[in-house]
Design a protein around this motif. Sequence first.
Motif, mmCIF file in Angstrom:
data_model
loop_
_atom_site.group_PDB
_atom_site.id
_atom_site.type_symbol
_atom_site.label_atom_id
_atom_site.label_comp_id
_atom_site.label_asym_id
_atom_site.label_seq_id
_atom_site.Cartn_x
_atom_site.Cartn_y
_atom_site.Cartn_z
ATOM 1 N N TYR A 133 -1.774 -7.017 -4.286
ATOM 2 C CA TYR A 133 -0.529 -8.036 -3.592
ATOM 3 C C TYR A 133 0.150 -9.081 -4.293
ATOM 4 C CZ TYR A 133 -5.399 -10.280 -5.196
ATOM 5 O OH TYR A 133 -6.234 -10.622 -6.354
ATOM 6 N N ALA B 290 -15.951 -0.890 -2.047
ATOM 7 C CA ALA B 290 -14.527 -1.818 -2.692
ATOM 8 C C ALA B 290 -14.443 -2.593 -4.502
ATOM 9 C CB ALA B 290 -14.170 -2.492 -1.485
ATOM 10 N N ASN C 222 -5.778 2.563 -2.592
ATOM 11 C CA ASN C 222 -4.794 1.135 -3.313
ATOM 12 C C ASN C 222 -4.565 0.055 -2.729
ATOM 13 O OD1 ASN C 222 -5.869 3.094 -5.703
ATOM 14 N ND2 ASN C 222 -4.138 3.954 -5.801
ATOM 15 N N CYS C 223 -4.321 -0.720 -3.112
ATOM 16 C CA CYS C 223 -3.144 -1.948 -3.031
ATOM 17 C C CYS C 223 -2.874 -2.776 -3.549
ATOM 18 C CB CYS C 223 -4.058 -2.625 -1.324
ATOM 19 S SG CYS C 223 -3.817 -4.928 -1.484
ATOM 20 N N TYR D 127 -5.452 3.438 7.541
ATOM 21 C CA TYR D 127 -6.442 1.954 6.098
ATOM 22 C C TYR D 127 -5.478 1.313 5.745
ATOM 23 C CZ TYR D 127 -9.958 5.298 6.235
ATOM 24 O OH TYR D 127 -11.670 6.307 6.310
ATOM 25 N N GLN E 105 1.098 -1.428 0.377
ATOM 26 C CA GLN E 105 -0.139 -0.301 0.095
ATOM 27 C C GLN E 105 0.994 0.898 0.313
ATOM 28 O OE1 GLN E 105 -2.565 -1.386 3.839
ATOM 29 N NE2 GLN E 105 -3.613 0.332 2.792
ATOM 30 N N CYS F 189 -5.108 -2.787 4.450
ATOM 31 C CA CYS F 189 -5.586 -3.711 3.293
ATOM 32 C C CYS F 189 -5.059 -4.952 3.563
ATOM 33 C CB CYS F 189 -5.027 -2.604 2.297
ATOM 34 S SG CYS F 189 -5.302 -4.403 0.683
ATOM 35 N N PHE G 147 -10.358 -10.672 0.837
ATOM 36 C CA PHE G 147 -10.382 -8.962 0.686
ATOM 37 C C PHE G 147 -10.924 -8.442 1.795
ATOM 38 C CE2 PHE G 147 -7.335 -10.272 -2.702
ATOM 39 C CZ PHE G 147 -8.054 -11.643 -3.603
ATOM 40 N N SER H 50 -8.935 -1.986 -4.602
ATOM 41 C CA SER H 50 -9.237 -0.460 -4.000
ATOM 42 C C SER H 50 -10.082 -0.622 -3.071
ATOM 43 C CB SER H 50 -9.301 0.131 -5.195
ATOM 44 O OG SER H 50 -10.903 0.084 -6.225
ATOM 45 N N LEU H 51 -10.406 0.821 -2.177
ATOM 46 C CA LEU H 51 -10.662 1.378 -2.009
ATOM 47 C C LEU H 51 -11.852 2.659 -2.053
ATOM 48 C CD1 LEU H 51 -13.710 0.754 0.574
ATOM 49 C CD2 LEU H 51 -12.007 1.746 2.490
ATOM 50 N N TRP I 241 -10.235 -4.346 3.940
ATOM 51 C CA TRP I 241 -10.278 -3.500 4.331
ATOM 52 C C TRP I 241 -10.672 -2.804 5.597
ATOM 53 C CZ3 TRP I 241 -6.886 -0.241 1.962
ATOM 54 C CH2 TRP I 241 -6.762 -0.039 0.552
#
Lengths: 118, 111
Positions: free
Chosen positions: B25, B63, B22-23, B87, B6, B89, B33, B73-74, B35
């Motif tokens: 992986y 999300a 944003n994230c 926040y 992140q 992830c 997933f 993403s959130l 948040w």
Amino acid sequence: GAVVSQHPSWVICKSGTSVKIECRSLDFQATTMFWYRQFPKQSLMLMATSNEGSKATYEQGVEKDKFLINHASLTLSTLTVTSAHPEDSSFYICSARDRDKGKDSPLHFGNGTRLTVT
Amino acid sequence: QKEVEQNSGPLSVPEGAIASLNCTYSDRGSQSFFWYRQYSGKSPELIMFIYSNGDKEDGRFTAQLNKASQYVSLLIRDSQPSDSATYLCAVRGGSNYKLTFGKGTLLTVNP
């Protein structure tokens, strides 16, 4: 909703002593609980997975003889920090999985324990 | 080693704006997933979870998941000062219940 009670919320201890932290699921049964540690401005790092009725599974680099985990019932897991040192000072957080929910269900977190070793 | 990345931020947005977090992986086998929002000195609290590609909306939060791009993403609409927090992830693999957390993005919503 599902509640996880963690106690104590904060503790100060002297170097060399041991501290026990309790994690209880209040309205659900948890076969699996997780213990995390979080240093300032860092993310949560998984320390170990606590399994009811069996030995805990520790993550790489976590000393099992220093961080003793007991999960003797479906609602209680304890983490004991033995021979604590100042570098063990951190925020310890437990989480639990409701055994009656699906495998993808979210974990429920306790409120955390702030440990300060002087 | 499973990794969740992140942008640490801080991300600063004015009140009422949309905040986008944003994230990414690394483990393609990841299936769930999450948040979480974490206020300073407090434990994380769940905001949303998503399992399937696409969007999932809950109130002001959306999300988004793209498994092909390994991206989640959130979006926070109509951001409020009370949304100011870190926040996190979190990603769960398929064979166990362990969550791997990112380092978190610090969001500041300015009145």
